[in-house]
Design a protein around this motif. Structure first.
Motif, mmCIF file in Angstrom:
data_model
loop_
_atom_site.group_PDB
_atom_site.id
_atom_site.type_symbol
_atom_site.label_atom_id
_atom_site.label_comp_id
_atom_site.label_asym_id
_atom_site.label_seq_id
_atom_site.Cartn_x
_atom_site.Cartn_y
_atom_site.Cartn_z
ATOM 1 N N PHE A 1 3.757 -10.689 -8.610
ATOM 2 C CA PHE A 1 4.742 -9.661 -8.249
ATOM 3 C C PHE A 1 4.470 -9.087 -6.854
ATOM 4 C CE2 PHE A 1 6.353 -5.312 -8.124
ATOM 5 C CZ PHE A 1 7.668 -5.483 -8.544
ATOM 6 N N ASN A 2 3.215 -8.720 -6.587
ATOM 7 C CA ASN A 2 2.897 -8.144 -5.281
ATOM 8 C C ASN A 2 3.044 -9.152 -4.153
ATOM 9 O OD1 ASN A 2 2.231 -5.411 -5.997
ATOM 10 N ND2 ASN A 2 0.335 -6.162 -6.906
ATOM 11 N N TRP B 1 4.027 -6.835 2.796
ATOM 12 C CA TRP B 1 3.097 -5.761 3.143
ATOM 13 C C TRP B 1 2.128 -5.410 2.013
ATOM 14 C CZ3 TRP B 1 8.187 -5.179 1.891
ATOM 15 C CH2 TRP B 1 8.488 -4.358 0.807
ATOM 16 N N ARG B 2 2.329 -6.013 0.852
ATOM 17 C CA ARG B 2 1.420 -5.779 -0.268
ATOM 18 C C ARG B 2 0.430 -6.934 -0.345
ATOM 19 N NH1 ARG B 2 3.013 -2.826 -5.477
ATOM 20 N NH2 ARG B 2 4.018 -0.963 -4.675
ATOM 21 N N HIS B 3 -0.842 -6.635 -0.258
ATOM 22 C CA HIS B 3 -1.868 -7.678 -0.325
ATOM 23 C C HIS B 3 -2.676 -7.490 -1.601
ATOM 24 C CE1 HIS B 3 -0.915 -7.131 3.964
ATOM 25 N NE2 HIS B 3 -1.101 -8.427 4.051
ATOM 26 N N TYR B 4 -2.465 -8.373 -2.557
ATOM 27 C CA TYR B 4 -3.243 -8.303 -3.792
ATOM 28 C C TYR B 4 -3.688 -9.699 -4.201
ATOM 29 C CZ TYR B 4 -5.024 -6.995 -8.289
ATOM 30 O OH TYR B 4 -5.874 -6.793 -9.347
ATOM 31 N N PHE C 1 -10.459 0.333 -7.173
ATOM 32 C CA PHE C 1 -10.341 0.368 -8.630
ATOM 33 C C PHE C 1 -9.309 -0.636 -9.160
ATOM 34 C CE2 PHE C 1 -11.658 5.122 -8.825
ATOM 35 C CZ PHE C 1 -12.989 4.753 -8.693
ATOM 36 N N SER C 2 -8.412 -1.114 -8.279
ATOM 37 C CA SER C 2 -7.327 -2.005 -8.709
ATOM 38 C C SER C 2 -7.657 -3.477 -8.545
ATOM 39 C CB SER C 2 -6.049 -1.694 -7.911
ATOM 40 O OG SER C 2 -5.667 -0.354 -8.065
ATOM 41 N N ALA D 1 1.107 0.769 -8.171
ATOM 42 C CA ALA D 1 1.303 1.921 -7.293
ATOM 43 C C ALA D 1 0.215 2.004 -6.226
ATOM 44 C CB ALA D 1 1.329 3.219 -8.107
ATOM 45 N N ALA D 2 -0.948 1.426 -6.512
ATOM 46 C CA ALA D 2 -2.050 1.465 -5.544
ATOM 47 C C ALA D 2 -2.811 0.144 -5.564
ATOM 48 C CB ALA D 2 -2.985 2.628 -5.862
ATOM 49 N N PRO D 3 -2.163 -0.972 -5.226
ATOM 50 C CA PRO D 3 -2.794 -2.294 -5.338
ATOM 51 C C PRO D 3 -3.945 -2.542 -4.373
ATOM 52 C CG PRO D 3 -0.681 -2.466 -4.224
ATOM 53 C CD PRO D 3 -0.774 -1.067 -4.730
#
Length: 232
Positions: free
Chosen positions: A161-162, A167-170, A69-70, A63-65
């Motif tokens: 998964f991300n 648009w998700r950078h993890y 803290f993630s 939810a907050a990658p």
């Protein structure tokens, strides 16, 4: 009403239905995999003590990658260090009540010093103290199975998964400065702020700020690039 909501901490930040659904699926897949693995090592009864901390990690990772803290070191170090502290407190402190309190307190303090604050780590430390006899019998093997195995599993799932969504950078470090989307304006009213300036500003706040300097740069660029506001 807005003042009341602000006082209660209700954010006005919005997210799309797609983003919400992606977060839901990520959490579902990761906890399903972790529950199966924990059940193999400890059984369903003992999994009750372990899974909740991973459930909390799933909220952050899916939810907050992007938040600090993630990030991988926070997740890995937070759980592993807290697990070691939890086992040590159980073995060295006779009073179970004080051992439980000390496990969480020391976990917070050492996570601070090792720069890996991860809120679910507190639950990992606590489970080592108040868990069942099966968990206590594991001694420091608790750190390996199930904590290390679960931590590595959820991190691998989070990265893969991300990565399916552009648009998700993890990890967040994958988001290069050149990829930050900015809104430009012909009116150069606000001067640019360098990355190191944001780093310095964050270092002057004597508390944990759950946002990194890259996100601050993007927010600043978008905010100062709003032509409709600048022209008013």
């Amino acid at each position: 009403m807005k003042k009341i909501l602000h006082l209660l901490g209700v954010t006005e930040q919005k997210s799309s239905h797609t983003e919400k659904l992606i977060s839901l699926l990520g959490g579902l897949l990761s906890i399903y995999a972790i529950f199966l693995m924990t059940n193999q090592f400890l059984g369903v009864a003992e999994a009750v003590y372990i899974i909740p901390s991973m459930g909390a990690s799933a909220v952050l990772l899916f939810a907050a990658p992007n938040v600090p803290f993630s990030q991988p070191w926070n997740v890995f170090g937070g759980h592993i260090i807290s697990a070691i502290i939890g086992v040590a407190c159980y073995q060295l402190i006779p009073d179970i009540h004080f051992a439980a309190a000390a496990s969480v307190g020391f976990a917070i303090g050492i996570m601070y010093y090792t720069k890996c604050i991860h809120p679910p780590g507190g639950a990992t430390a606590l489970a080592a103290v108040i868990g069942s006899s099966a968990i206590h019998d594991l001694s420091y093997m608790y750190v390996i199975t199930p904590v290390l195995v679960n931590t590595v599993t959820i991190l691998i799932i989070a990265v893969l998964f991300n990565a399916l969504f552009s648009w998700r950078h993890y990890p967040a470090a994958l988001k290069k400065a050149t990829e930050v989307s900015t809104v430009t304006t012909k009116e150069n009213i606000y001067p640019p702020i360098k990355h190191e300036d944001f780093v310095y500003a964050l270092s002057q706040i004597d508390s944990i700020v759950d946002i990194n300097e890259d996100d601050l740069q993007e927010i600043y660029a978008i905010a100062t690039g709003r032509i409709d506001i600048l022209k008013k």
